[in-house]
Design a protein around this motif. Structure first.
Motif, PDB file in Angstrom:
ATOM      1  N   ILE A 211       0.866  -1.183   0.000  1.00 29.00           N
ATOM      2  CA  ILE A 211       0.000   0.000   0.000  1.00 29.00           C
ATOM      3  C   ILE A 211       0.902   1.231   0.000  1.00 29.00           C
ATOM      4  N   ALA A 264      -3.457  -5.342  -0.179  1.00 27.97           N
ATOM      5  CA  ALA A 264      -3.070  -5.540  -1.580  1.00 27.97           C
ATOM      6  C   ALA A 264      -1.861  -6.455  -1.645  1.00 27.97           C
ATOM      7  N   PHE A 268       0.801  -2.993  -5.272  1.00 22.16           N
ATOM      8  CA  PHE A 268      -0.568  -2.475  -5.170  1.00 22.16           C
ATOM      9  C   PHE A 268      -1.498  -3.226  -6.128  1.00 22.16           C
ATOM     10  N   ASN A 271      -5.728  -4.732  -5.084  1.00 21.98           N
ATOM     11  CA  ASN A 271      -6.065  -4.045  -3.833  1.00 21.98           C
ATOM     12  C   ASN A 271      -7.566  -4.093  -3.596  1.00 21.98           C
TER      13      ASN A 271
END
Length: 380
Positions: A211, A264, A268, A271
């Motif tokens: 993240i 996630a 990312f 996510n």
């Protein structure tokens, strides 16, 4: 959140008191995943405690309170006299008293006791509920909305002022600002908490490969519930602590609130938001958030000024300047995106300067400098 989602960590960290016992108060020795060494500060070997900087505070004259600050202090003192402080034992005693009075009222109505006895119970219940800031906040906000719909602007304003006073006595609404927690193998990370109505939103100030900074790390719904809305959005029962734990934390129960945790895969990827819970500890000195499906929980504490500067330098504090935790747009971004960003920065700056002006600060941009090193400025 960060343990190679979607795999679950090998051991569940439950939001119960056995984990709270490992997350100690500042004057204790720490063995938890979030050691707190400074007063109001968080550090570990990765972020060593720096020497205290006290020379700039020597021989200072007492600070005179401005009329605006004195007025605010008087309002706060009034609220403390009117309401029970959420998170304290006196508040939980009050909640028990309200629950008992509601039970007595229902029983009295069922058995058909005389009206004078029922009226007496109702009167005691109203007096007890008037000291409950959560109850007052819910009722008065609804009254303000009704008054606004009826065109009574002045009455609506008065109701909202009282709602804000009641809201100020609830720790879950006083978590705004910077916090630090240990995100598993990623180490300590900093978040910034803001509010949108009754929703708490936590943004990453420093991020990681799962993240990144500027993204939401979790949210929590703090809307007060009553019996009529329980079926649509049931409340979470508070965590009851043992006598030993209650003495340590200064309260025998910890309130919980439903939320959504962000998770996630690295980069990312995939996510998504999942069920979460916010646990407020005491009067808001600490809190934790649990990602329920991942069986993972993170404790948060306020960072020291030294740790804050160090983490912002290393992790980048650009997302703070947006005021809402959004990333700074690149030079290649569109004109509209850059314009919106500058406006957000301007609004945050205006709000800060306005508060400083009404608190009597002659120069709202004044700073406390240390020595000849102009890299460090401790802004008031």
């Amino acid at each position: 959140e960060e343990n190679s989602f979607p795999q679950r960590p090998s051991q569940y960290i439950s939001p119960q008191e056995e984990q709270l016992n490992r997350f100690d108060l500042p004057h204790h020795t720490y063995s938890s995943s979030l050691p707190v060494d400074n007063v109001h500060g968080v550090s570990n070997n990765q972020y060593p405690v720096e020497e205290p900087r006290s020379s700039e505070f020597q021989n200072l004259e007492p600070l005179q309170h401005s009329p605006a600050r004195l007025s605010r202090l008087e309002r706060e003192a009034h609220s403390q006299n009117v309401y029970a402080s959420c998170g304290s034992d006196s508040y939980w005693d009050l909640k028990d008293e309200i629950a008992q009075l509601k039970h007595d009222l229902a029983s009295a109505i069922d058995v058909g006791v005389r009206d004078s006895a029922i009226d007496s119970i109702k009167s005691m219940l109203r007096k007890a509920q008037a000291r409950d800031p959560e109850h007052v906040y819910r009722v008065v906000v609804e009254a303000a909305r009704d008054a606004e719909r009826m065109g009574n602007v002045e009455k609506s304003r008065q109701y909202m002022e009282e709602a804000l006073r009641a809201r100020g006595m609830m720790p879950q609404f006083n978590l705004e600002g910077l916090w630090v927690g240990k995100y598993a193998s990623h180490g300590f990370e900093m978040i910034n908490i803001t509010y949108t109505g009754d929703q708490l939103v936590a943004y990453k100030v420093t991020g990681d490969k799962n993240i990144p900074r500027g993204e939401i790390t979790f949210t929590a719904d703090l809307s007060p519930r009553d019996d009529s809305t329980y079926q649509q959005s049931p409340t979470l029962d508070p965590i009851s602590l043992s006598e030993t734990s209650a003495k340590k934390w200064g309260t025998r129960q910890l309130p919980r609130f439903p939320g959504q945790g962000h998770a996630a895969e690295p980069g990312f990827v995939n996510n998504q938001f999942m069920e979460g819970q916010l646990v407020v500890i005491g009067e808001g000195d600490y809190f934790s958030f649990a990602w329920v499906p991942l069986e993972h929980q993170i404790f948060f504490g306020r960072p020291s000024p030294e740790l804050t500067l160090k983490m912002l330098r290393e992790g980048g504090g650009a997302s703070l300047t947006a005021g809402v935790g959004l990333e700074v747009p690149s030079l290649d971004a569109g004109l509209r995106e850059q314009t919106d960003y500058v406006w957000r920065c301007m609004e945050v700056t205006e709000d800060a300067c306005w508060d400083d002006y009404h608190e009597g600060k002659a120069n709202p941009m004044s700073g406390i400098w240390h020595g000849d090193n102009e890299e460090y400025a401790y802004w008031e």
